[in-house]
Write a protein that holds these residues in place. Structure first.
Motif, short mmCIF file in Angstrom:
data_model
loop_
_atom_site.label_atom_id
_atom_site.label_comp_id
_atom_site.label_asym_id
_atom_site.label_seq_id
_atom_site.Cartn_x
_atom_site.Cartn_y
_atom_site.Cartn_z
N SER A 84 54.99 46.54 38.88
CA SER A 84 55.44 46.10 40.20
C SER A 84 54.64 44.90 40.67
CB SER A 84 55.27 47.24 41.21
OG SER A 84 53.88 47.43 41.48
N GLN A 85 55.15 44.21 41.67
CA GLN A 85 54.41 43.06 42.22
C GLN A 85 53.06 43.50 42.77
OE1 GLN A 85 56.01 39.93 44.32
NE2 GLN A 85 57.77 39.72 42.99
N ASP A 86 53.01 44.68 43.39
CA ASP A 86 51.72 45.17 43.91
C ASP A 86 50.73 45.41 42.78
OD1 ASP A 86 52.53 45.07 46.56
OD2 ASP A 86 53.13 47.18 46.63
N GLU A 87 51.21 45.85 41.63
CA GLU A 87 50.32 46.07 40.49
C GLU A 87 49.88 44.75 39.87
OE1 GLU A 87 51.71 50.27 38.55
OE2 GLU A 87 53.21 48.66 38.58
N LYS A 88 50.74 43.73 39.92
CA LYS A 88 50.40 42.42 39.35
C LYS A 88 49.44 41.63 40.23
CE LYS A 88 54.67 41.89 36.77
NZ LYS A 88 56.05 41.48 36.91
N LEU A 89 49.43 41.93 41.51
CA LEU A 89 48.63 41.14 42.45
C LEU A 89 47.14 41.09 42.10
CD1 LEU A 89 48.99 39.39 44.96
CD2 LEU A 89 48.66 41.44 46.35
N PRO A 90 46.46 42.19 41.76
CA PRO A 90 45.04 42.07 41.40
C PRO A 90 44.82 41.29 40.10
CG PRO A 90 45.77 44.37 41.22
CD PRO A 90 46.90 43.59 41.83
#
Length: 187
Positions: free
Chosen positions: A42-48
């Motif tokens: 997900s985008q949230d997982e890719k953010l870090p």
């Protein structure tokens, strides 16, 4: 106001390959076996992972040196150009036919969407919008890196007027930045 589907696919293939490498180097998401699996996060997982990449731009050099995906020189040159990234908070000031105007870091940028135009994310009547993102060179143009964090803020006529004035001054003086790859290209 966006890349072609072929260009977008090309961009994401390169970016997800690089981010998969960064994920492995920084150990953010254990158990992601390859770049295809990484692409499905997900985008949230890719953010870090994305933030880790720009906090450690030396990983771009290491990726190019090691070339873990055995990419040709042309692909590695595109990835190398990403060391010219511009990260920060930007105001989306207006959407034009050819590109969207971002104002930030004391500059005015002409930016393209990747798969979607910015008018698919925001209504023109909502502008200006403040977003956090990373601008990247890609094939002689500027794109954002695919992750866009909007702020839920509304701006009155003072800020809106200042941004409009900044854009118009840059346009009049041909100082709208249309490339980040070291080539001089302003509009």
């Amino acid at each position: 106001m966006r890349l072609s589907e072929e260009e977008a696919h090309h961009y994401y293939t390169l970016m997800w390959g690089l981010q998969f490498f960064v994920n492995q180097e920084l150990g953010i998401h254990a158990g992601v076996p390859n770049e295809l699996a990484y692409a499905h996060l997900s985008q949230d997982e890719k953010l870090p992972v994305r933030d880790g990449l720009y906090e450690h731009p030396e990983l771009i050099d290491r990726f190019i040196e090691e070339n873990p995906l055995d990419w040709p020189k042309e692909e590695l040159a595109i990835v190398a150009s990403w060391k010219n990234f511009v990260a920060g908070d930007f105001y989306i000031e207006r959407m034009l036919k050819k590109h969207t105007i971002f104002v930030g870091n004391g500059q005015v940028y002409a930016v393209l969407g990747i798969l979607d135009s910015f008018d698919e994310f925001f209504y023109k009547s909502e502008l200006p919008v403040l977003v956090r993102t990373v601008l990247l060179p890609f094939q002689g143009r500027i794109i954002y890196d695919g992750l866009l964090q909007p702020f839920s803020l509304f701006f009155g006529p003072g800020i809106s007027g200042d941004l409009k004035e900044t854009y118009l001054a840059a346009k009049q003086n041909r100082r709208i930045i249309a490339r980040l790859d070291g080539e001089a290209d302003v509009e």
